[in-house]
Design a protein around this motif. Structure first.
Motif, PDB file in Angstrom:
ATOM      1  N   PRO A   3       0.820  -1.211   0.000  1.00  0.00           N
ATOM      2  CA  PRO A   3       0.000   0.000   0.000  1.00  0.00           C
ATOM      3  C   PRO A   3       0.860   1.270   0.000  1.00  0.00           C
ATOM      4  O   PRO A   3       2.019   1.223   0.411  1.00  0.00           O
ATOM      5  N   PRO A   4       0.267   2.376  -0.457  1.00  0.00           N
ATOM      6  CA  PRO A   4      -1.080   2.513  -1.026  1.00  0.00           C
ATOM      7  C   PRO A   4      -1.148   1.989  -2.462  1.00  0.00           C
ATOM      8  O   PRO A   4      -0.158   2.015  -3.185  1.00  0.00           O
ATOM      9  N   VAL A   5      -2.332   1.535  -2.859  1.00  0.00           N
ATOM     10  CA  VAL A   5      -2.540   0.923  -4.169  1.00  0.00           C
ATOM     11  C   VAL A   5      -3.400   1.856  -5.028  1.00  0.00           C
ATOM     12  O   VAL A   5      -4.421   2.366  -4.566  1.00  0.00           O
ATOM     13  N   TYR A   6      -2.979   2.041  -6.272  1.00  0.00           N
ATOM     14  CA  TYR A   6      -3.675   2.940  -7.191  1.00  0.00           C
ATOM     15  C   TYR A   6      -4.320   2.141  -8.325  1.00  0.00           C
ATOM     16  O   TYR A   6      -3.797   1.093  -8.726  1.00  0.00           O
ATOM     17  N   PRO A   7      -5.427   2.609  -8.870  1.00  0.00           N
ATOM     18  CA  PRO A   7      -6.097   1.867  -9.950  1.00  0.00           C
ATOM     19  C   PRO A   7      -5.305   1.919 -11.241  1.00  0.00           C
ATOM     20  O   PRO A   7      -4.643   2.911 -11.567  1.00  0.00           O
ATOM     21  N   ALA A   8      -5.391   0.833 -12.025  1.00  0.00           N
ATOM     22  CA  ALA A   8      -4.681   0.770 -13.302  1.00  0.00           C
ATOM     23  C   ALA A   8      -5.159   1.856 -14.262  1.00  0.00           C
ATOM     24  O   ALA A   8      -4.393   2.328 -15.116  1.00  0.00           O
ATOM     25  N   GLU A   9      -6.404   2.260 -14.127  1.00  0.00           N
ATOM     26  CA  GLU A   9      -6.937   3.306 -15.008  1.00  0.00           C
ATOM     27  C   GLU A   9      -6.172   4.618 -14.850  1.00  0.00           C
ATOM     28  O   GLU A   9      -6.104   5.419 -15.790  1.00  0.00           O
ATOM     29  N   ARG A  10      -5.599   4.820 -13.688  1.00  0.00           N
ATOM     30  CA  ARG A  10      -4.823   6.044 -13.472  1.00  0.00           C
ATOM     31  C   ARG A  10      -3.557   6.036 -14.336  1.00  0.00           C
ATOM     32  O   ARG A  10      -3.169   7.068 -14.893  1.00  0.00           O
ATOM     33  N   VAL A  11      -2.930   4.881 -14.452  1.00  0.00           N
ATOM     34  CA  VAL A  11      -1.757   4.758 -15.327  1.00  0.00           C
ATOM     35  C   VAL A  11      -2.184   4.910 -16.782  1.00  0.00           C
ATOM     36  O   VAL A  11      -1.502   5.561 -17.584  1.00  0.00           O
ATOM     37  N   ALA A  12      -3.317   4.302 -17.135  1.00  0.00           N
ATOM     38  CA  ALA A  12      -3.813   4.402 -18.507  1.00  0.00           C
ATOM     39  C   ALA A  12      -4.047   5.856 -18.901  1.00  0.00           C
ATOM     40  O   ALA A  12      -3.707   6.276 -20.021  1.00  0.00           O
ATOM     41  N   ARG A  13      -4.613   6.630 -18.001  1.00  0.00           N
ATOM     42  CA  ARG A  13      -4.825   8.052 -18.295  1.00  0.00           C
ATOM     43  C   ARG A  13      -3.500   8.764 -18.516  1.00  0.00           C
ATOM     44  O   ARG A  13      -3.389   9.650 -19.376  1.00  0.00           O
ATOM     45  N   ALA A  14      -2.487   8.392 -17.740  1.00  0.00           N
ATOM     46  CA  ALA A  14      -1.172   9.006 -17.906  1.00  0.00           C
ATOM     47  C   ALA A  14      -0.584   8.674 -19.271  1.00  0.00           C
ATOM     48  O   ALA A  14       0.025   9.531 -19.930  1.00  0.00           O
ATOM     49  N   VAL A  15      -0.763   7.426 -19.721  1.00  0.00           N
ATOM     50  CA  VAL A  15      -0.240   7.030 -21.035  1.00  0.00           C
ATOM     51  C   VAL A  15      -0.951   7.797 -22.145  1.00  0.00           C
ATOM     52  O   VAL A  15      -0.311   8.326 -23.066  1.00  0.00           O
ATOM     53  N   VAL A  16      -2.261   7.883 -22.078  1.00  0.00           N
ATOM     54  CA  VAL A  16      -3.012   8.653 -23.077  1.00  0.00           C
ATOM     55  C   VAL A  16      -2.555  10.107 -23.059  1.00  0.00           C
ATOM     56  O   VAL A  16      -2.382  10.745 -24.109  1.00  0.00           O
ATOM     57  N   GLY A  17      -2.332  10.630 -21.869  1.00  0.00           N
ATOM     58  CA  GLY A  17      -1.860  12.009 -21.748  1.00  0.00           C
ATOM     59  C   GLY A  17      -0.508  12.236 -22.399  1.00  0.00           C
ATOM     60  O   GLY A  17      -0.241  13.318 -22.941  1.00  0.00           O
ATOM     61  N   LEU A  18       0.347  11.213 -22.376  1.00  0.00           N
ATOM     62  CA  LEU A  18       1.667  11.352 -22.992  1.00  0.00           C
ATOM     63  C   LEU A  18       1.577  11.433 -24.507  1.00  0.00           C
ATOM     64  O   LEU A  18       2.439  12.028 -25.153  1.00  0.00           O
ATOM     65  N   VAL A  19       0.566  10.822 -25.089  1.00  0.00           N
ATOM     66  CA  VAL A  19       0.378  10.938 -26.531  1.00  0.00           C
ATOM     67  C   VAL A  19      -0.032  12.360 -26.883  1.00  0.00           C
ATOM     68  O   VAL A  19       0.415  12.928 -27.892  1.00  0.00           O
ATOM     69  N   ARG A  20      -0.854  12.946 -26.051  1.00  0.00           N
ATOM     70  CA  ARG A  20      -1.281  14.331 -26.295  1.00  0.00           C
ATOM     71  C   ARG A  20      -0.151  15.322 -26.020  1.00  0.00           C
ATOM     72  O   ARG A  20       0.033  16.293 -26.757  1.00  0.00           O
ATOM     73  N   ARG A  21       0.579  15.074 -24.929  1.00  0.00           N
ATOM     74  CA  ARG A  21       1.686  15.977 -24.564  1.00  0.00           C
ATOM     75  C   ARG A  21       2.852  15.134 -24.055  1.00  0.00           C
ATOM     76  O   ARG A  21       2.943  14.839 -22.862  1.00  0.00           O
ATOM     77  N   PRO A  22       3.738  14.712 -24.940  1.00  0.00           N
ATOM     78  CA  PRO A  22       4.837  13.828 -24.536  1.00  0.00           C
ATOM     79  C   PRO A  22       5.765  14.472 -23.505  1.00  0.00           C
ATOM     80  O   PRO A  22       6.062  15.669 -23.575  1.00  0.00           O
ATOM     81  N   ARG A  23       6.193  13.646 -22.564  1.00  0.00           N
ATOM     82  CA  ARG A  23       7.160  14.061 -21.546  1.00  0.00           C
ATOM     83  C   ARG A  23       8.161  12.942 -21.355  1.00  0.00           C
ATOM     84  O   ARG A  23       7.868  11.778 -21.615  1.00  0.00           O
ATOM     85  N   ARG A  24       9.346  13.281 -20.879  1.00  0.00           N
ATOM     86  CA  ARG A  24      10.399  12.274 -20.722  1.00  0.00           C
ATOM     87  C   ARG A  24       9.963  11.162 -19.777  1.00  0.00           C
ATOM     88  O   ARG A  24      10.010   9.983 -20.123  1.00  0.00           O
ATOM     89  N   GLU A  25       9.593  11.512 -18.568  1.00  0.00           N
ATOM     90  CA  GLU A  25       9.187  10.543 -17.560  1.00  0.00           C
ATOM     91  C   GLU A  25       8.014  11.084 -16.761  1.00  0.00           C
ATOM     92  O   GLU A  25       7.960  12.280 -16.464  1.00  0.00           O
ATOM     93  N   VAL A  26       7.107  10.189 -16.409  1.00  0.00           N
ATOM     94  CA  VAL A  26       5.954  10.550 -15.595  1.00  0.00           C
ATOM     95  C   VAL A  26       5.808   9.525 -14.483  1.00  0.00           C
ATOM     96  O   VAL A  26       5.780   8.315 -14.748  1.00  0.00           O
ATOM     97  N   VAL A  27       5.719   9.994 -13.251  1.00  0.00           N
ATOM     98  CA  VAL A  27       5.481   9.125 -12.101  1.00  0.00           C
ATOM     99  C   VAL A  27       3.986   9.113 -11.813  1.00  0.00           C
ATOM    100  O   VAL A  27       3.346  10.171 -11.783  1.00  0.00           O
ATOM    101  N   VAL A  28       3.425   7.936 -11.610  1.00  0.00           N
ATOM    102  CA  VAL A  28       1.991   7.807 -11.329  1.00  0.00           C
ATOM    103  C   VAL A  28       1.826   7.330  -9.886  1.00  0.00           C
ATOM    104  O   VAL A  28       2.303   6.254  -9.519  1.00  0.00           O
ATOM    105  N   GLY A  29       1.140   8.140  -9.079  1.00  0.00           N
ATOM    106  CA  GLY A  29       0.885   7.779  -7.678  1.00  0.00           C
ATOM    107  C   GLY A  29       1.659   8.668  -6.719  1.00  0.00           C
ATOM    108  O   GLY A  29       2.864   8.887  -6.895  1.00  0.00           O
ATOM    109  N   GLY A  30       0.957   9.166  -5.711  1.00  0.00           N
ATOM    110  CA  GLY A  30       1.586  10.062  -4.742  1.00  0.00           C
ATOM    111  C   GLY A  30       2.760   9.439  -4.020  1.00  0.00           C
ATOM    112  O   GLY A  30       3.786  10.091  -3.787  1.00  0.00           O
TER     113      GLY A  30
END
Length: 322
Positions: free
Chosen positions: A210-237
């Motif tokens: 823990p803490p555990v985050y939903p997979a959909e949160r990572v999916a949103r980050a991946v879709v977001g990278l297609v719209r606005r590419p970034r070098r690295e993105v961390v998912v989860g507080g």
């Protein structure tokens, strides 16, 4: 870059983050090409993608087979005309004391998690380079920044994925290919079946830390990278906290992670038999996004768990250091 008309290839799409990512792209109107070893799970995921409004093609693929991954790219182009986005997401994991895990299992983790991404990048980049644009997304892990005990091969593989992304970005820049982007995603603990599928030689049941985050949160980050590419993105507080802590106090962060894994990643109450998990043979069934680790709790709850975990881990690490 718009998403609704893109052709997206996703490995590891039968379950977990890969499946959630396929569904997220499909919901935006993209054409998705799903790859994994499990035909039944892939076909079920493809049907779900079509129900979400996207076009879908399922291509059973073992990413350790370079020819099979090249064939995956060929089928994507044959069906949809091109490849715009490639998401490397297929992964397996192994837990056990370093001197006791079978070497063939250790190699298998590296073969899937590292060479599988190499095969994916080599299949995708010629298509992206030819068109002069596109995005390659490599899904790594927060353990690519802060390693864990008992998960040596997995941690090594995720460090390697980060290095691969950095090297590819540099090479593309030197070649003057500005329109092709390479992005790396670093998820914290995600609610997927990865832990149930893990090879395990610890004698203790592997649970999601823990803490555990939903997979959909990572999916949103991946879709977001297609719209606005970034070098690295961390998912989860918790992941962002660990990255910051590792920069400020790397030694203490290592000790904290060791204590956290021992206390919350490996059950002290539930024994587990030795198993190779899904390393050499995929699981059965239609596959799922979630692993049942309560990854859909409200954000406020996850934040509370993050704060509690940090405080508890710091206290435990201080006791160990005394």
């Amino acid at each position: 870059m718009r998403v609704n008309d893109k052709v997206v290839v996703i490995t590891g799409a039968s379950s977990g983050i890969g499946r959630a990512t396929a569904l997220a792209f499909a919901a935006k109107g993209a054409a998705v090409v799903l790859a994994a070893r499990r035909r039944e799970a892939l076909e079920e995921a493809a049907l779900e993608c079509e129900r979400r409004g996207g076009r879908a093609l399922a291509v059973p693929t073992d990413v350790t087979d370079a020819d099979a991954v090249e064939e995956l790219a060929r089928q994507a182009v044959a069906r949809f005309g091109r490849v715009d986005v490639w998401v490397n997401c297929a992964a397996v994991t192994l837990f056990g004391p370093f001197g006791e895990v079978p070497l063939d299992e250790f190699r298998r983790v590296l073969d899937v998690n590292v060479m599988g991404y190499v095969h994916g990048a080599r299949a995708a980049l010629p298509h992206l380079r030819q068109r002069g644009e596109g995005v390659l997304v490599n899904v790594a892990s927060i353990v690519g920044v802060v390693a864990q005990p008992y998960a040596h091969a997995y941690g090594m593989s995720k460090h390697a994925v980060r290095a691969l992304g950095a090297s590819l970005r540099q090479e593309l820049r030197l070649d003057g290919v500005r329109g092709v982007k390479v992005c790396t995603v670093l998820p914290a603990t995600i609610d997927t079946p990865l832990f149930q599928h893990a090879a395990n030689h610890t004698g203790r049941r592997v649970v999601a830390m823990p803490p555990v985050y939903p997979a959909e949160r990572v999916a949103r980050a991946v879709v977001g990278l297609v719209r606005r590419p970034r070098r690295e993105v961390v998912v989860g507080g918790m992941g962002r906290n660990l990255v910051a802590q590792s920069r400020l106090a790397p030694g203490l962060t290592e000790r904290m992670m060791a204590v956290q894994v021992d206390r919350t990643h490996l059950s002290r109450k539930e024994p587990a038999p030795d198993t190779p998990g899904n390393l050499f043979r995929p699981g059965e069934g239609p596959g799922t996004v979630a692993g049942g680790w309560h990854g859909k709790r409200k954000t406020v709850v996850r934040r509370a768990l993050t704060a509690a975990a940090v405080v508890g881990t710091i206290a435990a690490a201080r006791r160990v250091l005394r």
